[in-house]
Design an enzyme around this catalytic site. Structure first.
Site, PDB file in Angstrom:
ATOM      1  NE  ARG A  62     -15.889  68.426  95.512  1.00 24.45           N
ATOM      2  CZ  ARG A  62     -16.058  69.586  96.157  1.00 24.45           C
ATOM      3  NH1 ARG A  62     -16.204  69.586  97.472  1.00 24.45           N
ATOM      4  NH2 ARG A  62     -16.076  70.712  95.496  1.00 24.45           N
ATOM      5  CG  HIS A 102     -11.145  69.184  94.307  1.00 24.00           C
ATOM      6  ND1 HIS A 102     -11.752  70.377  94.006  1.00 24.00           N
ATOM      7  CD2 HIS A 102     -11.982  68.220  93.852  1.00 24.00           C
ATOM      8  CE1 HIS A 102     -12.919  70.148  93.399  1.00 24.00           C
ATOM      9  NE2 HIS A 102     -13.077  68.845  93.314  1.00 24.00           N
ATOM     10  CB  THR A 148     -20.473  55.257  93.261  1.00 23.66           C
ATOM     11  OG1 THR A 148     -20.380  54.847  91.915  1.00 23.66           O
ATOM     12  CG2 THR A 148     -21.246  54.245  94.066  1.00 23.66           C
ATOM     13  CD1 TRP A 176     -23.713  61.983  90.039  1.00 24.89           C
ATOM     14  CD2 TRP A 176     -22.982  62.525  92.084  1.00 24.89           C
ATOM     15  NE1 TRP A 176     -22.993  63.157  89.929  1.00 24.89           N
ATOM     16  CE2 TRP A 176     -22.528  63.511  91.171  1.00 24.89           C
ATOM     17  CE3 TRP A 176     -22.640  62.682  93.419  1.00 24.89           C
ATOM     18  CZ2 TRP A 176     -21.747  64.603  91.555  1.00 24.89           C
ATOM     19  CZ3 TRP A 176     -21.873  63.768  93.803  1.00 24.89           C
ATOM     20  CH2 TRP A 176     -21.439  64.719  92.876  1.00 24.89           C
ATOM     21  CB  THR A 177     -25.703  56.152  94.057  1.00 25.73           C
ATOM     22  OG1 THR A 177     -24.913  56.490  95.210  1.00 25.73           O
ATOM     23  CG2 THR A 177     -24.827  56.156  92.815  1.00 25.73           C
ATOM     24  CG  ASP A 231     -22.897  50.038  94.314  1.00 24.10           C
ATOM     25  OD1 ASP A 231     -22.890  51.162  93.761  1.00 24.10           O
ATOM     26  OD2 ASP A 231     -23.837  49.653  95.031  1.00 24.10           O
ATOM     27  CG  ASP A 253     -22.276  62.857  86.493  1.00 27.71           C
ATOM     28  OD1 ASP A 253     -21.101  62.490  86.673  1.00 27.71           O
ATOM     29  OD2 ASP A 253     -22.872  63.624  87.271  1.00 27.71           O
TER      30      ASP A 253
END
Ligand code: HEM
Length: 413
Positions: free
Chosen positions: A107, A111, A232, A263-264, A271, A292
């Site tokens: 991130r 950014h 992911t 998110w996962t 993946d 998303d």
């Protein structure tokens, strides 16, 4: 005004499958850090600038200048040393393996690079992957909340290699890679003017917003969807972005600092589960931002999102390409062709032995000397097409040896 972050997808990572990695270096040495910090991307603080409400802006983290990011002049660096870059990469791998900080470093890179604007030619005004996020003006922006922690993680490694002329630029660290996943970035530019326009006009739809952000960077729908797969990895923390739950069953025990909403399920594993999970929408503990969700709603995005949910290899391939593209946007390399760190061990090719290479610059024999030698050779019965019946040179050496012995014997009388 409603925060349009909810209507947005934000940052992305890109992986690259090529063996080498290009690393951008410091700004030219003539470019002082003062002018760098004061003139750099004056309005483009974050790729997500336009997606934060005034309230979120007020909640910006306060970065003390005593932290030293960008306030202490870095050494001027004309070029980075490949050996140092390789060594730094090893240090980064150790950091990633021990701190579980892949997501936040990804991130950070996104950014930093996400201020890129393809419509601006001049560097550094065009923004991009240049390490400018270390400057307070960008770092304290609400959209970058929490990224000061990422900077703290890599600062010791940056310092370790900031020696004399061999310093490694911040941008290189922000664009570091980890094993098969290339963590580079680049992005869109959203400036303050865009933010104001956006405020007046109201937030765009998630799909419009994504296109506005990524088209400005020169990326297309396929690349938008592929790069969205970066989510992911990692978690959203309400105390930073305002998004996500304080903790879930997947984050309450870490790894790393507990909390946030991912998110996962396996949010440290890269993946295609991001696409599978958004499509299934079966778990309230998994985050789905409006940007998303729209990947499966917009007719153009949907083609790719469905494909990636089905076919992980295609996702990896497209992601790698998109990330590689993203990570070069706005970057300036010194040397211009970049530095390739090839991990393939170089096979030593045995060098052909060339005797002349080891001669010490003997001069060519003069014509008269050549004639003299030829005449002598012929007087012994030799010729161009007729080798001597005995070894001519050996005979000469024997004669010289005999003469030397005789001379020394006679000298004793
Ligand atoms: C406009 C598109 C995007 C939106 C709206 C968005 C939004 C967000 C938000 C709200 C968070 C949570 C931040 C926090 O609370 O700490 C986040 C985290 C993250 N984003 Fe994005 N993002 C976008 C695009 C991207 C892109 C392009 C990448 C990478 C190429 C990316 C990579 C990440 C990663 C790895 C995290 C997890 C960070 C962590 O765990 O600390 N995002 N994003």
């Amino acid at each position: 005004m409603t925060s349009s972050l909810g209507n947005t997808a934000s940052s992305r990572i890109s992986a690259s499958s090529s063996p080498g990695v290009r690393l951008s270096l410091h700004p030219p040495s003539s470019f002082s850090l003062l002018s760098f910090s004061s003139s750099f991307k004056p309005f483009a603080f974050s790729p997500l600038s336009s997606h934060f409400s005034p309230h979120q802006r007020r909640s910006a983290v306060h970065v003390s200048s005593s932290r030293g990011f960008g306030t202490v002049a870095s050494p001027k660096c004309a070029a980075s040393n490949p050996d140092q870059l390789k060594s730094a990469r090893e240090d980064l791998k150790r950091l990633l393996n021990s701190q579980f900080c892949h997501p936040i470093l990804v991130r950070l890179g996104w950014h930093d690079a996400g201020t890129y604007n393809k419509n601006i030619e001049e560097w550094p005004q065009r923004g991009g992957a240049n390490g400018s996020l270390r400057f307070e003006v960008e770092l304290k922006h609400a959209a970058n909340a929490g990224l000061v922690n990422a900077l703290s993680l890599i600062q010791p490694i940056k310092d370790k290699y900031s020696d004399h002329n061999l310093g490694i630029a911040y941008a290189s660290f922000f664009r570091h890679r980890y094993q098969c996943i290339r963590l580079c970035l680049c992005l869109e530019t959203t400036n303050l003017i865009a933010f104001l326009c956006c405020s007046d006009a109201g937030p765009p739809s998630p799909a419009d917003h994504l296109r506005e952000v990524f088209y400005r960077m020169g990326l297309n729908d396929k690349e938008i969807v592929a790069l969205s797969g970066a989510h992911t990895l990692g978690r959203s923390r309400p105390e930073r972005s305002g998004w996500g739950k304080p903790e879930t069953k997947y984050t309450k025990d870490g790894p790393g600092t507990p909390g946030g909403q991912s998110w996962t399920v396996q949010w440290l594993k890269f993946d295609n589960s991001y696409f599978k999970d958004i499509k299934a929408k079966r778990d309230e503990d998994l985050l789905v931002l409006p940007t998303d969700a729209v990947l499966f709603e917009d007719s153009s995005f949907k083609v790719y999102a469905e494909k990636y949910a089905e076919d992980q290899e295609t996702f990896f391939k497209d992601y790698a390409e998109a990330h590689a593209k993203l990570s070069n946007l706005g970057a300036k390399f010194d040397p211009p062709e970049g530095i390739v760190l090839d991990d393939t061990p170089v096979q030593a090719v045995p060098e052909k032995f060339v005797a002349a290479k080891y001669s010490t610059g003997k001069r060519e024999l003069s014509d008269s000397m050549k004639q003299k030698i030829r005449a002598e050779y012929e007087s012994f019965g030799g010729g161009p097409d007729k080798p001597l019946p005995t070894n001519y040179f050996l005979n000469i050496i024997i004669i010289i040896g005999v003469l030397a012995i005789l001379t020394s014997l006679l000298g004793n009388y």
